[in-house]
Scaffold this motif. Structure first.
Motif, short mmCIF file in Angstrom:
data_model
loop_
_atom_site.label_atom_id
_atom_site.label_comp_id
_atom_site.label_asym_id
_atom_site.label_seq_id
_atom_site.Cartn_x
_atom_site.Cartn_y
_atom_site.Cartn_z
N LEU A 115 31.53 -19.31 13.05
CA LEU A 115 32.59 -18.74 12.23
C LEU A 115 33.91 -18.72 13.00
CD1 LEU A 115 32.73 -17.41 9.35
CD2 LEU A 115 32.75 -15.21 10.56
N ASN A 116 34.97 -19.16 12.34
CA ASN A 116 36.28 -19.17 12.98
C ASN A 116 36.71 -17.75 13.29
OD1 ASN A 116 39.14 -19.64 13.58
ND2 ASN A 116 38.85 -21.62 12.61
N VAL A 117 37.27 -17.54 14.46
CA VAL A 117 37.78 -16.22 14.82
C VAL A 117 38.98 -15.84 13.96
CG1 VAL A 117 39.31 -17.00 16.66
CG2 VAL A 117 38.30 -14.73 16.79
N ILE B 120 25.08 -17.77 10.50
CA ILE B 120 26.17 -17.69 11.46
C ILE B 120 25.57 -17.53 12.86
CG2 ILE B 120 28.18 -16.37 12.24
CD1 ILE B 120 28.67 -15.58 9.33
N VAL B 121 25.81 -18.53 13.72
CA VAL B 121 25.18 -18.56 15.04
C VAL B 121 26.16 -18.31 16.17
CG1 VAL B 121 23.26 -20.00 14.31
CG2 VAL B 121 25.38 -21.09 15.07
N GLY B 122 27.43 -18.08 15.85
CA GLY B 122 28.42 -17.82 16.89
C GLY B 122 29.82 -17.89 16.34
N LEU B 123 30.78 -17.96 17.24
CA LEU B 123 32.20 -17.99 16.91
C LEU B 123 32.84 -19.29 17.36
CD1 LEU B 123 33.05 -14.37 18.07
CD2 LEU B 123 33.42 -15.20 15.74
N LYS B 124 33.94 -19.66 16.71
CA LYS B 124 34.71 -20.84 17.09
C LYS B 124 36.16 -20.42 17.30
CE LYS B 124 35.93 -25.25 17.50
NZ LYS B 124 35.99 -26.14 16.33
N ALA B 125 36.72 -20.86 18.43
CA ALA B 125 38.14 -20.62 18.73
C ALA B 125 38.76 -21.93 19.19
CB ALA B 125 38.30 -19.54 19.80
N ARG B 126 39.78 -22.38 18.48
CA ARG B 126 40.45 -23.64 18.83
C ARG B 126 41.65 -23.30 19.70
NH1 ARG B 126 42.00 -27.73 14.95
NH2 ARG B 126 43.16 -26.14 13.81
N MET B 127 41.53 -23.62 20.99
CA MET B 127 42.54 -23.22 21.95
C MET B 127 43.38 -24.40 22.42
SD MET B 127 42.17 -20.02 21.95
CE MET B 127 43.30 -19.63 23.28
N SER B 128 44.25 -24.86 21.53
CA SER B 128 45.23 -25.87 21.91
C SER B 128 46.58 -25.48 21.30
CB SER B 128 44.81 -27.27 21.47
OG SER B 128 44.59 -27.33 20.08
#
Length: 374
Positions: A118-120, A154-162
């Motif tokens: 899941l997106n943060v 839902i198995v975790g989190l996603k964070a796009r860090m760019s």
């Protein structure tokens, strides 16, 4: 009485000793069983694998399948069961706000099993691709606790860090993700790309079990220095249990980077595609095409199959996945290796001439054939 299918004449991947052997596989209902567990009343049928490689169901742990809703997406079965992939993990296409629709329209409407990082951001990729550029876009702690407790996919989190994603927020979205993940003891998948924020700020925030996707992107400021050595923060992250993931994508996989990494290091990594409609044909192709590229680089087939089966299963705590041992889910990927010269490209347009390519043959999901190559 039950129906038992005996899969014969396959070259079977053993996840325990990481080797291919000729053996029979026994499938009863949706489970792999041992031969000695067949009951006298069971109805036995044979299925001929015809010399195919037989592996646990492939897991692609970075895709975008919120088709027709998120800014990027693709049909899950097109890149799932039709490509020998039994389980995909949507990596941040949806956030808390749109997850119910994602579950109804995507998870429940496809044969391929779909899990979610899941997106943060509360809005995921539905309202744009700069989802972490303002504090008010972040998912609240209460929202995360509520949805994580109620949604097993839902198995975790996603964070796009760019830079294009976080804007002027720098490292703050990842600090927020860290807080959420620690509340529920779940992993974070972190997308790395063009800084800021730089890796020397990102990687120290990651813990054992977290995932760095696009690890081999080849852009400036990546995991390797100019001499091809891991930067200290990358080496320290791997040593404390952070996992690296390919995450091929449109601009995130470099032959040169993976070659330099292979020359100096033997750390295992997972293989994923970061596939969506616009990069499916080129440069990504399927998960099997991505594996084929790494086979051409010089990795052993056994290591590569481990990287799309048992390794992602362990990384995401998927207890009944990733192996053909008795008691596991009867998710099975069968493939051939085509001996034919062709060209496959990376995300930077570099062409690799290959003479081996994995071709999906038959996909089994929960003990049933859901795809066969014509």
């Amino acid at each position: 009485m039950g129906k038992v299918t005996i899969i014969k004449n396959g070259i079977v991947f053993n996840a325990v000793n990481k080797a291919f052997t000729k053996k029979d596989i026994y499938v009863k209902d949706d489970e792999i069983i041992a031969e000695e567990d067949i009951e006298e009343t069971d109805l036995l049928t044979e299925w001929d694998a015809k010399g195919s490689y037989v592996a646990p169901g492939f897991i692609d742990m970075h895709v975008h399948v919120f088709e027709n809703f998120a800014q990027i997406g693709i049909n899950a079965d097109k890149i799932g069961i039709n490509q020998g992939v039994t389980t995909v993990v949507d990596a941040g296409s949806t956030g808390y706000k749109d997850y119910a629709q994602f579950k109804d329209k995507i998870i429940n409407q496809h044969t391929t099993e779909i899990l979610s990082l899941l997106n943060v951001s509360a809005t995921g990729l539905v309202e744009g691709l700069d989802e972490l550029s303002a504090p008010e876009k972040l998912m609240s702690e209460r929202a995360w606790e509520t949805i994580k407790a109620s949604e097993p996919a839902i198995v975790g989190l996603k964070a796009r860090m760019s830079q294009s994603v976080v804007g002027n927020q720098g490292i703050r979205p990842l600090e927020h993700a860290r807080k959420l993940a620690d509340q529920t003891d779940t992993p974070i998948m972190v997308h790395i790309g063009s800084p800021p924020p730089p890796l020397n700020e990102i990687l120290p925030l990651l813990k054992d079990g977290d995932i760095v996707t696009h690890a081999f992107h080849g852009k400036k400021g990546g995991i390797l220095d100019e001499d091809g050595a891991l930067i200290p923060e990358a080496h320290e992250a791997l040593e404390r249990g952070v996992k690296f993931d390919v995450g091929h994508g449109t601009s995130s996989f470099s032959y040169q980077t993976i070659k330099r990494f292979k020359e100096n290091y033997s750390y295992p990594f997972t293989i994923s595609t970061d596939v969506y409609e616009k990069n499916f044909e080129q440069p990504v192709g399927s998960l099997m095409d991505t594996i084929s590229k790494l086979l051409a680089v010089g990795y052993d087939l056994e290591d590569l199959i481990e990287s799309v089966t048992i390794l992602p299963a362990k990384t995401l705590s998927l207890m009944n996945y990733g192996s053909l041992e008795p008691g596991k889910k009867a998710d099975i990927t069968m493939f051939h290796i085509e001996k034919k010269n062709r060209e496959l490209i990376d995300s930077h347009g570099e062409v690799m001439k290959v003479n081996q390519r994995l071709i999906p043959q038959t996909t089994w999901k929960n003990g049933k054939i859901v795809y066969q190559r014509g």
